[in-house]
Each structure stands twice: as structure tokens, then as C-alpha cells.
Design a protein around this motif. Structure first.
Motif, short mmCIF file in Angstrom:
data_model
loop_
_atom_site.label_atom_id
_atom_site.label_comp_id
_atom_site.label_asym_id
_atom_site.label_seq_id
_atom_site.Cartn_x
_atom_site.Cartn_y
_atom_site.Cartn_z
N GLY A 107 -88.22 29.63 19.62
CA GLY A 107 -90.05 29.63 19.49
C GLY A 107 -90.67 29.58 19.08
O GLY A 107 -90.46 31.17 19.96
N MET B 32 -84.41 25.71 16.41
CA MET B 32 -85.22 24.70 15.39
C MET B 32 -84.59 24.57 13.88
O MET B 32 -83.83 24.67 13.71
N GLU C 58 -87.77 19.77 11.92
CA GLU C 58 -88.95 20.67 12.00
C GLU C 58 -89.22 21.33 11.21
O GLU C 58 -90.96 22.32 10.27
N ASP D 197 -91.93 19.92 8.41
CA ASP D 197 -93.20 20.17 9.58
C ASP D 197 -94.09 20.79 7.81
O ASP D 197 -95.30 20.97 8.22
#
Length: 164
Positions: free
Chosen positions: A134, A1, A5, A8
């Protein structure tokens, strides 16, 4: 990551940081109004410390998540380290609740599960982020939301118990 990202999630982090700071402040003020009664209660001080620590954890995680160009792995390690510190407070609260002779076994279990429940998602999320895998932010978000739910419940119960 990567940091892009993480960006967001900025609105989520802003909202949780503000709400956690407000709840922590309200809990501290509410307890300070009846501090002698709070300190005389067998389990409330330790549980309050863990709850305030939980709100601080949400603030720290959200604030680090809002820093520009922070890597997901850095956030993961900070989440892990901060949660481990909070675990010390929760373990102390669990020990205090376990020694309380005025509480049933079921009540002790409920109190201890409510205190520990938000920590597991923070640990899983922190580990996933630190490992570069993730889904870590979703686990952390679950920890933050559980932190609010159980933190507000604790605050309400504390205010009621103190005024009995």
C-alpha cells in the motif's frame, strides 16, 4: 491494489497528464525561441533534457494509470522502468553540472538536488506498487507534484539565464 482502486485516482491522473503536457510543450517552445543561446550554455541542454523527461514521466505514469483494468503492479513496474530511464538523463545532467567551472559548489548542489528530488518518490511508489504493498500511489503523487514544482522552477531559471 486492483484496477478499481486505481480508478479512484483518475481525476488526479487526468489533471497531471494535461498539466505536464502543457508544461513540456511550453518549455520546448520557450527554449526553441533562443535555441542557439540555450545550446551555448554549459549546463542548460542537459538539465532541460532531464526536465522535459520528468514531464514525460508524469505523462506516461498518468496515462498508464488511466488505462482501464490496469493492475497496480503493472503500473508499479512501468513507473520503475520509466524512472530508471529518466535517471540516465538526470545522471548526465548531474555530471554536466559538476564539470561547470562557473557555478559554485552550493549552486551545483541545489541544481542537482532539484533535478533528483522528484525521482525518489517515483522509485519508492513504483516499488511499493510492483510489490503489491500500500501507499505507492501517494508516493507517485508526491513525485508528480515535486516534478511540477522543480520543473517549473527550472523552466523559469532557464528562461532568465538564457536572456542574461
Amino acid at each position: 491494489m486492483d484496477a478499481l482502486e486505481l480508478a479512484d485516482w483518475s481525476d488526479f491522473f487526468v489533471a497531471t497528464v494535461g498539466a505536464a503536457a502543457a508544461f513540456a510543450g511550453l518549455l520546448i517552445v520557450a527554449m526553441s525561441v533562443n535555441i542557439s543561446v540555450v545550446l551555448a550554455a554549459p549546463t542548460i541542454p542537459a538539465r532541460a533534457a532531464a526536465t522535459i523527461g520528468l514531464f514525460v514521466l508524469v505523462i506516461v505514469v498518468g496515462a498508464i494509470g488511466l488505462m482501464p483494468d490496469v493492475a497496480g503492479s503493472v503500473l508499479g513496474w512501468i513507473v520503475l522502468a520509466s524512472t530508471v530511464v529518466l535517471c540516465v538523463f538526470q545522471v548526465n545532467a548531474t555530471r554536466v553540472v559538476a564539470r561547470d567551472t562557473h557555478t559554485s559548489a552550493l549552486q551545483k548542489t541545489v541544481k542537482n538536488v532539484a533535478g533528483a528530488a522528484p525521482l525518489a518518490p517515483f522509485l519508492v511508489g513504483g516499488a511499493l506498487l510492483a510489490a503489491g504493498l500500500g501507499g505507492g500511489l501517494y508516493w507517485i503523487a508526491a513525485g508528480m507534484i515535486l516534478g511540477f514544482v522543480f520543473g517549473v522552477i527550472f523552466a523559469w531559471v532557464t528562461l532568465v539565464e538564457v536572456l542574461r
